[in-house]
Design a protein around this motif. Structure first.
Motif, mmCIF file in Angstrom:
data_model
loop_
_atom_site.group_PDB
_atom_site.id
_atom_site.type_symbol
_atom_site.label_atom_id
_atom_site.label_comp_id
_atom_site.label_asym_id
_atom_site.label_seq_id
_atom_site.Cartn_x
_atom_site.Cartn_y
_atom_site.Cartn_z
ATOM 1 N N LEU A 198 22.121 -5.999 -11.673
ATOM 2 C CA LEU A 198 21.653 -4.518 -11.031
ATOM 3 C C LEU A 198 23.037 -4.680 -9.836
ATOM 4 O O LEU A 198 23.183 -4.035 -9.332
ATOM 5 N N ARG A 215 12.143 -0.023 -9.485
ATOM 6 C CA ARG A 215 13.424 -1.689 -9.728
ATOM 7 C C ARG A 215 13.793 -0.770 -10.730
ATOM 8 O O ARG A 215 14.793 -0.696 -10.838
ATOM 9 N N GLU A 255 6.651 -1.735 -6.447
ATOM 10 C CA GLU A 255 8.385 -2.041 -6.624
ATOM 11 C C GLU A 255 8.243 -2.078 -8.218
ATOM 12 O O GLU A 255 9.811 -1.810 -8.261
ATOM 13 N N GLU A 286 14.335 -8.525 -4.778
ATOM 14 C CA GLU A 286 12.959 -8.581 -5.624
ATOM 15 C C GLU A 286 11.931 -9.746 -4.031
ATOM 16 O O GLU A 286 11.123 -10.766 -4.532
ATOM 17 N N ASP A 333 13.676 -5.883 -1.317
ATOM 18 C CA ASP A 333 14.902 -5.316 -1.344
ATOM 19 C C ASP A 333 14.256 -4.683 -2.752
ATOM 20 O O ASP A 333 13.640 -5.582 -4.054
ATOM 21 N N LEU A 334 14.581 -3.807 -3.991
ATOM 22 C CA LEU A 334 14.701 -4.046 -5.323
ATOM 23 C C LEU A 334 15.569 -4.856 -5.850
ATOM 24 O O LEU A 334 15.155 -5.034 -7.115
ATOM 25 N N VAL A 335 16.203 -4.904 -5.282
ATOM 26 C CA VAL A 335 17.574 -5.880 -6.299
ATOM 27 C C VAL A 335 17.263 -7.220 -6.663
ATOM 28 O O VAL A 335 17.302 -8.040 -7.515
ATOM 29 N N ARG A 365 16.960 1.581 -2.639
ATOM 30 C CA ARG A 365 17.123 0.259 -2.433
ATOM 31 C C ARG A 365 15.553 -0.769 -2.356
ATOM 32 O O ARG A 365 15.391 -1.714 -2.512
ATOM 33 N N GLN A 366 14.859 -0.031 -1.382
ATOM 34 C CA GLN A 366 14.002 -0.656 -0.360
ATOM 35 C C GLN A 366 12.661 0.373 -0.716
ATOM 36 O O GLN A 366 12.841 1.399 -0.869
#
Length: 662
Positions: free
Chosen positions: A238, A209, A205, A181, A177-179, A162-163
């Protein structure tokens, strides 16, 4: 609340929609920082735990700690579980009543195998889970993708990051944070700082992602279409499948942080609030209909001294009030644990985890209802013992007290067994290892004032004979009036292993009246219970060949005495040999520990039968062997010392074999 910081305590209230309080079980190996993370979560929710480290030290290492808190008007129960595999029953019980598990680990890939039992327990329970890589600030030059890959080798569920970490000067100082961004820089003791995604992290990233989107697209057609068309998904694209997949146990998201520094705690809370199922959804997963009378399940029992017996339970349906009757017993108090401290309440609502008082007749794992007729909810069976100690009171006057204390001990911990060996007379305390039983013995002293001595259990050896032998014995005694007379000739012969005892009568011509023959057979079998070497004799046949009697002085007692004399001499002449029990042992170890396990077994006179990968346990092997029981007492201690504390085994009696030395 910011991405990382402390929130004000919220008033106790029901969340919108009345979904009910949710429960998180924190699990993971020793040293991963579960208790520190529990304290950090409580502090972030405005409910800092009481600072009584000395009083809590024993509980934190060996027993599940329950704490309640309220985060943004939603109620939570945190179950901080022991990390040692020897207290796995506590973990399994907590998973049975949780909505979601938080699997805590360190960033070191070399320690990934320590998570395998936890991953397997989650799969067995069918419980949604998240992974929290604690101590992420110690990652150094290591790569988080290597940690995930090492963990994935032991989990059948996909693990999705997730990160991604942000590094400055070689240190991990935050995450992206990948959701959403968004990037955050950690600041100890302060809220995290929202920053622009550093240039050095942007390519990583984008890559991470995309991997997250691909994993989520497996179960979401709309997202799959965007992935195929190479369209950048929005955060909402997501969030939706992520929530669904976590709730269904389809994947485990991985988050980063450092509990000791309070880094990543607020983001973890947000993930839990968004993705943890509510208790109604969990009850449905367990097969419980939402309509009907109140239902609860006991997952832990504690004898709290003057506080009496406390049954920790999750309320799955309806509400339970103080004084209500369930399963034929009356509830004598309902207790919540805000920040870990007990406090009485008049009733418990659906979803709550509370302690119910005075349910003395209700066992751990029981499903409670006013009628007592609700079908039992699933609950884990305790593991078979792998270590045992023979215990005895230091003072005989405490024998009755010891019996009661042992019963309470097994009520508190079903993975402890108590058995009185009928042959040796020893009281055997069985459990999951030396630490486990050491804790049990300490509980006897601390909670019950009983000092017990512990010794190694005696092995139940047997004897048999190598060849046949015959002996004639005559018993004659004259004491005035009727005397005693009996004359027998017996032959003892060996039988095949496992065939047991047999008696045959070959008397002809009335040498011994038929009425005395049963007494000879019974006496022969009785005499075999202690052979020349002091152990029961097995796998022999006794044949009555000849004899004589007196019309007045012969009796059952006289023939029994003569038989015992004949048996004693015949067995001594038949070359007696000691037999020892041999068990079939199945050792479960990480694959890199298989050679060590094999060496350990052969060093204990074991015969290796083979090994193969354990089904449903990626990266683990089962090693099969035949091992004398005399070699198994401390096998678990040495096995764990050579497998990072992870190895375990099961055993069953296989056969008796001639005793031999190493």
């Amino acid at each position: 609340m910011s991405a990382n910081g402390t929130a004000k305590a919220a008033p106790r209230s029901r969340p919108p929609g009345g979904a009910g309080p949710r429960t998180v079980a924190l699990i993971g190996p020793q040293g991963s920082g579960k208790s520190t993370l529990t304290d950090a979560l409580l502090t972030a929710a405005g409910s800092p735990p009481p600072r009584r480290a000395e009083a809590r030290s024993r509980v934190m290492g060996t027993e599940t700690r329950l704490a309640h808190c309220t985060m943004m008007e939603e109620e939570w129960a945190l179950l901080d579980c022991p990390g040692s595999v020897e207290f796995g029953q506590e973990v399994a019980a907590a998973l049975a009543v949780a909505d979601i598990a938080l699997l805590v680990c360190e960033p070191d890939p070399a320690r990934a195998a320590a998570l395998a039992p936890a991953f397997h327990a989650l799969e067995q329970a069918g419980l949604p889970a998240m992974v929290f890589v604690n101590k992420a600030d110690t990652l150094g030059e290591g790569r988080i993708r290597d940690t995930i890959a090492a963990l994935q080798a032991h989990s059948r569920r996909p693990l999705v990051l997730r990160q991604v970490p942000i590094r400055e000067g070689g240190d991990v100082t935050g995450y992206v944070d990948l959701v959403s961004e968004r990037a955050y820089r950690w600041r100890r003791g302060e809220v995290s700082e929202l920053i622009r995604i550093p240039d050095a992290v942007q390519s990583r990233e984008v890559e991470a992602r995309a991997a997250l989107a691909e994993a989520l697209a497996d179960h979401d057609d709309a997202l799959l279409e965007k992935v195929i068309e190479d369209t950048v998904p929005t955060p909402d694209d997501l969030y939706r499948p992520l929530h669904a997949d976590v709730a269904a146990g389809g994947l485990d998201p991985v988050l980063l942080g450092a509990a000791e520094r309070r880094h990543g705690i607020a983001r973890l809370w947000k993930a839990l609030r968004h993705d943890a199922p509510d208790p109604a959804a969990t009850a449905q997963r367990l097969g419980l209909d939402p309509e009907g009378e109140a239902v609860a399940q006991i997952f832990r029992t504690v004898h709290a001294g003057h506080g009496g017996r406390l049954s920790f339970a999750r309320i799955w349906r309806g509400a339970l009030k103080d004084g209500a009757t369930v399963n034929g017993a009356r509830i004598g108090g309902v207790t919540r644990f805000p920040a870990g401290e007990p406090g009485k309440v008049p009733e418990a609502q659906m979803g709550e985890v509370v302690a119910l008082g005075r349910l003395d007749t209700v066992a751990t794992g029981a499903t409670l209802s006013p009628s007592g007729n609700v079908p039992a909810l699933p609950f884990p069976a305790p593991s078979a013992p792998v270590y045992a100690l023979a215990i005895s009171n230091e003072e005989r006057k405490d024998d009755v007290r010891l019996s009661g204390a042992l019963q309470r001990l097994t009520e508190e911990d079903p993975s402890i067994t108590v058995l009185q060996d009928a042959e040796t007379g020893q009281i055997l305390l069985g459990g999951q290892g030396d630490i486990h039983l050491g804790h049990a013995v300490s509980r006897l002293a601390e909670a019950h004032g009983l000092r017990v001595s512990t010794t190694r259990p005696r092995v139940a050896f047997r004897e048999t004979i190598r060849h046949a032998a015959r002996h004639h014995a005559r018993h004659r005694r004259q004491t005035g009036g009727h005397g005693q007379f009996a004359d027998v000739t017996l032959e003892v012969t060996p039988r095949a292993r496992g065939e047991g005892f047999a008696f045959e009568d070959r008397i002809v011509g009335g040498a011994i009246p038929r009425k005395f023959i049963p007494a000879v057979g019974d006496a022969a079998e009785e005499a075999s219970r202690k052979g020349p070497l002091g152990n029961p004799v097995v796998d022999i046949a006794v044949t009555l060949l000849d004899g004589a009697f007196h019309s007045v002085d012969s009796s059952d007692m006289a023939f029994a005495t003569a038989t015992r004399l004949a048996m004693q001499e015949a067995l001594a002449k038949a070359e007696p040999v000691m037999l020892e029990p041999v068990d079939h042992v199945t050792i479960l170890v990480p694959q890199d520990g298989t050679p060590a396990a094999q060496r350990l077994l052969t060093g204990r006179r074991g015969q290796i039968l083979g090994f193969a990968e354990k089904e449903d346990w990626p990266g683990w092997d089962e090693v099969q062997a035949l091992v004398p029981e005399a070699e198994l007492h401390d096998l678990i201690i040495e096995l764990r010392s050579q497998t990072m504390g992870l190895g375990t085994y099961t055993r069953r009696f296989d056969h008796l074999a001639e005793a031999r030395t190493r």
